[in-house]
Design a protein around this motif. Sequence first.
Motif, PDB file in Angstrom:
ATOM      1  N   PHE A 188       0.834  -1.206   0.000  1.00 41.21           N
ATOM      2  CA  PHE A 188       0.000   0.000   0.000  1.00 41.21           C
ATOM      3  C   PHE A 188       0.871   1.259   0.000  1.00 41.21           C
ATOM      4  CE2 PHE A 188      -2.625   3.227   2.278  1.00 41.21           C
ATOM      5  CZ  PHE A 188      -3.707   3.275   1.406  1.00 41.21           C
ATOM      6  N   ARG A 246       1.957   1.261  -6.876  1.00 38.38           N
ATOM      7  CA  ARG A 246       0.668   1.955  -6.780  1.00 38.38           C
ATOM      8  C   ARG A 246      -0.206   1.870  -8.025  1.00 38.38           C
ATOM      9  NH1 ARG A 246       0.550   6.593  -2.990  1.00 38.38           N
ATOM     10  NH2 ARG A 246       1.122   4.731  -1.803  1.00 38.38           N
ATOM     11  N   GLU A 302      -4.176   0.769  -8.126  1.00 38.60           N
ATOM     12  CA  GLU A 302      -5.051   1.945  -8.058  1.00 38.60           C
ATOM     13  C   GLU A 302      -5.788   2.117  -9.383  1.00 38.60           C
ATOM     14  OE1 GLU A 302      -6.455   4.227  -6.537  1.00 38.60           O
ATOM     15  OE2 GLU A 302      -5.384   4.961  -4.778  1.00 38.60           O
ATOM     16  N   GLN A 348      -0.695  13.438  -6.194  1.00 43.21           N
ATOM     17  CA  GLN A 348      -1.459  12.543  -7.064  1.00 43.21           C
ATOM     18  C   GLN A 348      -2.557  13.296  -7.821  1.00 43.21           C
ATOM     19  OE1 GLN A 348      -0.753   8.302  -5.007  1.00 43.21           O
ATOM     20  NE2 GLN A 348      -2.776   9.091  -4.549  1.00 43.21           N
ATOM     21  N   ALA A 394     -18.197  15.929 -11.120  1.00 41.28           N
ATOM     22  CA  ALA A 394     -17.319  16.865 -10.403  1.00 41.28           C
ATOM     23  C   ALA A 394     -16.091  17.254 -11.239  1.00 41.28           C
ATOM     24  CB  ALA A 394     -16.874  16.218  -9.108  1.00 41.28           C
ATOM     25  N   SER A 436      -4.257  15.617  -5.030  1.00 46.40           N
ATOM     26  CA  SER A 436      -4.004  15.478  -3.598  1.00 46.40           C
ATOM     27  C   SER A 436      -2.509  15.562  -3.343  1.00 46.40           C
ATOM     28  CB  SER A 436      -4.556  14.151  -3.062  1.00 46.40           C
ATOM     29  OG  SER A 436      -3.949  13.064  -3.706  1.00 46.40           O
ATOM     30  N   PHE A 480      -0.049  14.694   0.029  1.00 44.06           N
ATOM     31  CA  PHE A 480      -0.140  14.161   1.392  1.00 44.06           C
ATOM     32  C   PHE A 480       1.144  13.464   1.818  1.00 44.06           C
ATOM     33  CE2 PHE A 480      -1.728  11.078  -1.666  1.00 44.06           C
ATOM     34  CZ  PHE A 480      -1.200   9.864  -1.263  1.00 44.06           C
ATOM     35  N   ASN A 494      -2.005   8.239   5.485  1.00 43.64           N
ATOM     36  CA  ASN A 494      -1.904   9.255   4.432  1.00 43.64           C
ATOM     37  C   ASN A 494      -2.635  10.501   4.938  1.00 43.64           C
ATOM     38  OD1 ASN A 494      -0.649   7.409   2.753  1.00 43.64           O
ATOM     39  ND2 ASN A 494      -2.506   6.909   1.605  1.00 43.64           N
ATOM     40  N   ALA A 512      -7.544  14.744   2.947  1.00 44.81           N
ATOM     41  CA  ALA A 512      -7.742  13.372   3.419  1.00 44.81           C
ATOM     42  C   ALA A 512      -6.953  13.040   4.667  1.00 44.81           C
ATOM     43  CB  ALA A 512      -7.347  12.397   2.307  1.00 44.81           C
ATOM     44  N   TYR A 556      -9.367  -0.317   7.508  1.00 44.70           N
ATOM     45  CA  TYR A 556      -9.056   0.847   6.664  1.00 44.70           C
ATOM     46  C   TYR A 556     -10.040   1.941   7.032  1.00 44.70           C
ATOM     47  CZ  TYR A 556      -8.741   3.657   2.343  1.00 44.70           C
ATOM     48  OH  TYR A 556      -8.595   4.684   1.430  1.00 44.70           O
ATOM     49  N   LEU A 571     -21.698  11.664  -5.034  1.00 40.19           N
ATOM     50  CA  LEU A 571     -20.485  11.357  -4.270  1.00 40.19           C
ATOM     51  C   LEU A 571     -20.668  10.083  -3.432  1.00 40.19           C
ATOM     52  CD1 LEU A 571     -17.676  12.082  -3.480  1.00 40.19           C
ATOM     53  CD2 LEU A 571     -18.545  13.759  -1.869  1.00 40.19           C
ATOM     54  N   GLU A 591     -16.652   2.521  -5.067  1.00 35.43           N
ATOM     55  CA  GLU A 591     -15.190   2.501  -5.220  1.00 35.43           C
ATOM     56  C   GLU A 591     -14.415   1.952  -4.017  1.00 35.43           C
ATOM     57  OE1 GLU A 591     -13.551   2.910  -7.954  1.00 35.43           O
ATOM     58  OE2 GLU A 591     -15.305   3.499  -9.124  1.00 35.43           O
ATOM     59  N   TYR A 592     -14.879   2.178  -2.784  1.00 36.81           N
ATOM     60  CA  TYR A 592     -14.104   1.659  -1.644  1.00 36.81           C
ATOM     61  C   TYR A 592     -14.086   0.121  -1.618  1.00 36.81           C
ATOM     62  CZ  TYR A 592     -13.224   6.308   0.278  1.00 36.81           C
ATOM     63  OH  TYR A 592     -12.786   7.597   0.454  1.00 36.81           O
TER      64      TYR A 592
HETATM   65  O1  H15 Z   1      -6.305   4.951  -0.001  1.00 39.33           O
HETATM   66  C1  H15 Z   1      -6.326   4.753  -1.196  1.00 39.33           C
HETATM   67  N1  H15 Z   1      -5.368   5.200  -2.022  1.00 39.33           N
HETATM   68  C2  H15 Z   1      -4.215   5.946  -1.558  1.00 39.33           C
HETATM   69  C3  H15 Z   1      -3.054   5.648  -2.477  1.00 39.33           C
HETATM   70  O2  H15 Z   1      -3.276   6.117  -3.780  1.00 39.33           O
HETATM   71  C4  H15 Z   1      -4.460   7.456  -1.545  1.00 39.33           C
HETATM   72  C5  H15 Z   1      -5.556   7.849  -0.607  1.00 39.33           C
HETATM   73  C6  H15 Z   1      -5.848   9.323  -0.667  1.00 39.33           C
HETATM   74  C7  H15 Z   1      -7.060   9.734  -1.214  1.00 39.33           C
HETATM   75  C8  H15 Z   1      -7.342  11.085  -1.314  1.00 39.33           C
HETATM   76  C9  H15 Z   1      -6.430  12.014  -0.854  1.00 39.33           C
HETATM   77  C10 H15 Z   1      -5.226  11.598  -0.272  1.00 39.33           C
HETATM   78  C11 H15 Z   1      -4.937  10.239  -0.186  1.00 39.33           C
HETATM   79  O3  H15 Z   1      -5.282   7.435   0.706  1.00 39.33           O
HETATM   80  C12 H15 Z   1      -7.467   3.989  -1.859  1.00 39.33           C
HETATM   81  C13 H15 Z   1      -8.531   4.964  -2.176  1.00 39.33           C
HETATM   82  C14 H15 Z   1      -9.733   4.335  -2.789  1.00 39.33           C
HETATM   83  C15 H15 Z   1     -10.553   5.412  -3.468  1.00 39.33           C
HETATM   84  C16 H15 Z   1     -12.008   5.278  -3.240  1.00 39.33           C
HETATM   85  C17 H15 Z   1     -12.792   6.341  -3.980  1.00 39.33           C
HETATM   86  C18 H15 Z   1     -13.101   7.551  -3.141  1.00 39.33           C
HETATM   87  C19 H15 Z   1     -14.279   8.306  -3.667  1.00 39.33           C
HETATM   88  C20 H15 Z   1     -14.431   9.672  -3.004  1.00 39.33           C
HETATM   89  C21 H15 Z   1     -13.431  10.678  -3.522  1.00 39.33           C
HETATM   90  C22 H15 Z   1     -14.035  12.015  -3.791  1.00 39.33           C
HETATM   91  C23 H15 Z   1     -14.014  12.359  -5.268  1.00 39.33           C
HETATM   92  C24 H15 Z   1     -14.522  13.756  -5.492  1.00 39.33           C
HETATM   93  C25 H15 Z   1     -15.293  13.901  -6.749  1.00 39.33           C
END
Ligand code: H15
Length: 253
Positions: A91, A97, A101, A122, A130, A135, A137, A158, A177, A208, A223, A230-231
């Motif tokens: 992870f 990644r 991902e 990222q 949207a 991001s 982090f 993260n 996040a 998680y 959303l 997605e999760y």
């Molecule tokens: O945790 C996950 N991925 C990591 C590694 O890539 C990054 C994550 C992170 C996300 C956002 C900001 C910072 C860090 O920790 C797996 C994530 C799975 C994704 C599930 C989908 C989420 C849907 C809601 C997102 C909002 C979208 C706005 C339109």
Amino acid sequence: AVPVSTIVSKSNDDNSESNGKHRLTDDVERIVQEHLQYVREDVSNGWDLIHQDGEMKVYRREVEENGIVVDPLKCFHTIKGVTGHEICRYFWEFQYRMEWETTLDSTKIIEALDPDTVIFFQLHKRVWPAAQRDSCFWSHIRCISHSDEDQPTWLVVNYTTPHPLAPIKSPQVRLVANVALICETIISEPPLDPKDIKRENIQCKLTYVAFVNPGGWVPSAALRGVAKREYPRFLKRFTSYVVEQTRNKPILF
Ligand code: H15
């Protein structure tokens, strides 16, 4: 490719001082401790089970801040044949990644603070209806050992941070996040000699948790629909990926 774990910050920049601290050491410590407390809180009050598939359970609490959906999420899973260290390692490491991902356009490391803490930038795939999100982090991996006999807890956190190399460029919106992956390894019928432990005797108990603020208004129903889809998809795909990758490799405890 050079594994991230071999990138060590140099001593002549402001990341590491002689005591091994860097500018975010205290923040990392505080957030790690918060997650270790929070992971113990159960989900019997106010949490909805939004997905279940075998051992996998995904819960969420519906919360809005100023009309923006910021639903906390908590997932539990048990995966046979892998350790908590392996799950956390795959992870955290940058090099794997993009293989698991499916919600990213790109990922890069913009700074290494210490061998266990890096800063990622990222670009997330645009989700209808949207605007695109990015991001930035810090990502920290840690092993917490309880005693010589017990298996340690592994975790990755993260947590959003600003960075001069990652200014927010409109019309892109930044996700905010606070995410943690916390894993324990269970060994069933442990043989007398630890060297005799086989993959069939191990499993990983994974938790998680995610607090993600979309950083701007997104229609609530859209959303919540994306999150609900997605999760679970991420958990399934990512954990299967680690099982595949480690199947014929020595066990990483
Ligand atoms: O945790 C996950 N991925 C990591 C590694 O890539 C990054 C994550 C992170 C996300 C956002 C900001 C910072 C860090 O920790 C797996 C994530 C799975 C994704 C599930 C989908 C989420 C849907 C809601 C997102 C909002 C979208 C706005 C339109």
